[in-house]
Write an enzyme that holds these catalytic residues in place. Sequence first.
Site: not given
Lengths: 424, 113, 490
Positions: C33, C48, C51, C340, C405
């Site tokens: 990578e 995100a 589909h 894509e 957090c």
Amino acid sequence: MENDVNVDVLVVGAGPAGLAAAVAARKAGCRDVRILERDDAPGGILQQCIHNGFGLHRFKEELTGPEYAQRFIDAVEEEKIPVQCRTMVLDISPDRVVTAMSPEYGIQQFKAKAVVLAMGCRERPRGALMIPGTRPAGVYTAGTAQRLVNMEGLMPGKRVVILGSGDIGLIMARRMTFEGAKVLACVEIMPYSSGLKRNIVQCLDDYGIPLLLNHTVVDIQGRERVEGVTVAKVDEKRQPVPGSEIHYDCDTLLLSVGLLPENELSKTAGVKLSPVTSGAVVDDTMQTSVPGVFACGNVLHVHDLVDFVSQESEEAGRAAWAYASGSSKTAESYTAVLDGFGVRGCVPQKIGKTGADDKVAVSFRPGGVFRDAEWRIRDGENVLFKRKGRILTPGESIHVELPRKLFAESESVTVEVVQEGVSK
Amino acid sequence: MTCIGCPMGCQLDVTKEADGTITVKGAGCGRGVIYGKQEAVAPQRMVTALMPVKGRSRPLSVKTATAVPKEKIGDVLAAIAAKCADAPVKIGDVLIADVCGTGVSIVATSNAR
Amino acid sequence: MAIQDVIIVGAGVVGCSIARSLSRYKLDVLVLEAGEDVASGASKANSAIVHAGFDAEPGSNKAKYNVAGNAIFEETCRELHVPFIRNTSLVVAFAEEELPNLRKLLDRGIQNGVPDLRIIGQEELRALEPNVSDEAIAALVAPTGGICCPYDLTFRTAENAAANGVAFRFDQRVEKVEKTDGGWALVTQTGERFEARAVVNAAGCGSAMLNNQVSATKYTIQPRRGEYVMLDKSEKGCFKATMFQCPGPMGKGVLVSPTVDGTIIVGPTSEDIDSAEATETTAFGLDKMRRLSTRIWKKIPFRSAITTFSGIRAHEPSKHDFVLGEAADAPGFFNALGVESPGLTSAPAIGRDMAKWVAEKLGAEAKAASEISDDVSLWPRIREATPEQLAGLVKKDAAFGRVICRCETVSEAEIRASIRCRVGAKSIDGVKRRTRAGMGRCQGGFCSPRVIEILSQELGIPPEAVTKCGGNSRLCVGKLFDSENLSEGK
């Protein structure tokens, strides 16, 4: 649950507001008051505000943040009020059951007769402004940078541009300069600074740092670390003016673009919030829309001076104990306090027509810069109170104590600025 | 110079006459006149800074006990950074007695255990 | 280094899905990578959306893998313990003249095999989504449309691949591909050379450059930028479904969708750009996105924005399709090129098929079910735990009781786990994507100093060496005081 704790007054947050509220509750007679704090130690954000300028109203001397905090920490210790640190409140129910978690005690449920909300505020981040550009390391809110420098001993960057001229940004301009960084400019989108004049002179002017009013950051460059920012002039609608761009080579962009009260827990309790202050709607005892839940300090509305936080929080602490002990005399009717022209965020939003104190404190923030103006409180055409001011600015909120009976006859009053030549 | 007395920020015009008297023009109030004179004769600033502490990474916050001459700020900062405090330190402890010949001491503004 | 059976170039969702599927075979697999972490390209910055599959040209790889990927998405997410919500996709039309396009999408979807599609009128649309603008007159409903967390999916996929023996190397940008006797050699920007019997090219925007070194069939990748805004979870509930705009004279518009984390995503714009690195947002793009989004949601509250970002899609302009499979003139060199949108949805199905092709090519045997680990390095998340579970967690490890957090309620224990796991976080962004620490409304203002401290301890590096996202992205440029001098005492 095994960790159920009954408590008379539970204070959420051990910053200046929570500490003052707890001490006031104790002094009013509350034997069972305790504070929950998420950080490792009490004091809140003051611990990283190492500059001076705190306490002129309260102690008639100029203290640094840690010194101011310590006076209240000492008072809490003297009164033997338990402060449970490293404890995060996860939920507050409308009937005042407070669920908290800590490494030491795990999950605890506090059943409180009264709760004081004193969680403080947070800074607006870059995303809230939707500043275009890359997303490299080196973009910090001023408060985060302040923590890194003053608490962790780390240097966030060497060549700095500051967006926003709030006091934390101004203070950080000087702090970064002191630690060897070059601060290239302080950029303010408004035609005036929201910071104190003293800070502009002593944090910017003293070190030759330019303050660019009517300017904003329109682009951030650099893939990994910030390599530069582009600043542009803005028009009356605060839109960037093409062709006015100035480029700065820098490795750091600090943001001092506003503070927001942290009311996520207040929402779980069902507390009604004001869209103007982003804090709770309260009466003159700092009681919120939920009976027995009080709010004070920056979680209620953002303050300029900690001195007023202490004052307001003491009222909240006393009132919380009065509620918890059943001795509070809830007013039967209230006078609504409304924002008029040139006024933003009156607190309290309602004043009891009767109450324990003969005096009530009212504060608000001017909505713009007004010179040789007058602000006043009126009920219809009937002016109840007025005061002249040579200058009113959004950077300096107005605090005043008034007799309660002033409001007693009114259903509602409007606080407004009147200035010749400026129409309503 | 800009007056810091209030948000007005009056622009002060300070001149020194031949006989040594100082006049301040442009001040909107008496406080501005006093500030203008002080700034013209001997500008002074409080200095707040960080001092290293032996054996810990977290710095100690310190201040000048009173204001020091403005032109001494750089020297004062260097003196503070050159000193290393020994824990424990309590608020108010004197860490440098007479910093850079100003007669002003550097004191701790926080506790270090 | 020993010769691998397979090297996968790219640790995005596609590369990791292929790696995980390949780990089901008796093969040595290495992933190279270019970035410092998994999901550091398009996989970290996209809509995100899972589909339904009505958008792609019938017969294309996009159509086939979209529908196939959607069908196995739920199961994949269950295996990986990542969130997936079938929240329904709606394609909204705003004018009569858009209705033919809506019907075209319906027909296309039916051809692609998308189940349960239908068109609804204004009344039903408003009943489903009360916040939709008054101008919306009809919508295509796709009940199989869903949402997921793309980096969580990528990360757990990589963890499971690693649990089954796949090795990962980061900061290795493959620059050169050479034929060897038994396969292929890859040379990275560090000069390091890696050899394998087969190569899978899942290098996103870099994929054409690799293919073109070995094959006479040339491709180009046109980087296409999409800009997004994320709104705070205080807006949760504004829409249940993913709200697409019907393609019309105004273009494709932008979507408004809930995310699995409760925030609202708005975007993307679509702009062809020169560089695959140009992940900046622009005043033009953000402004356009604002304008287009108000078609769906009149009073879209941009005051609730918590961050803006952009993602780069690897568009292949000659085929407008995914290029999948072995290059005809380069035996053992497999492409997953031009992936894509709907790449995220397709990834599990692409992974499954690609692994099958590669294994067949290498004559590899499948592992027995008993040899396959289902471990994904799952750690408990305190924000999802009940008070009773929390009490138990803190008893076991006090670090679960320390909230780092506060906006997203993430504990110290989770942050440490995200660094210690197989494909562990090495930077602030790595921790953020694995735990959500710093992803909330304060955007790391409060927690980043603490996360810096934890990373410094876990990685054994000084705090000033901690980075935002690897490389030169150091968060601090140094210490105020030299600690060596300090220990001597001045």
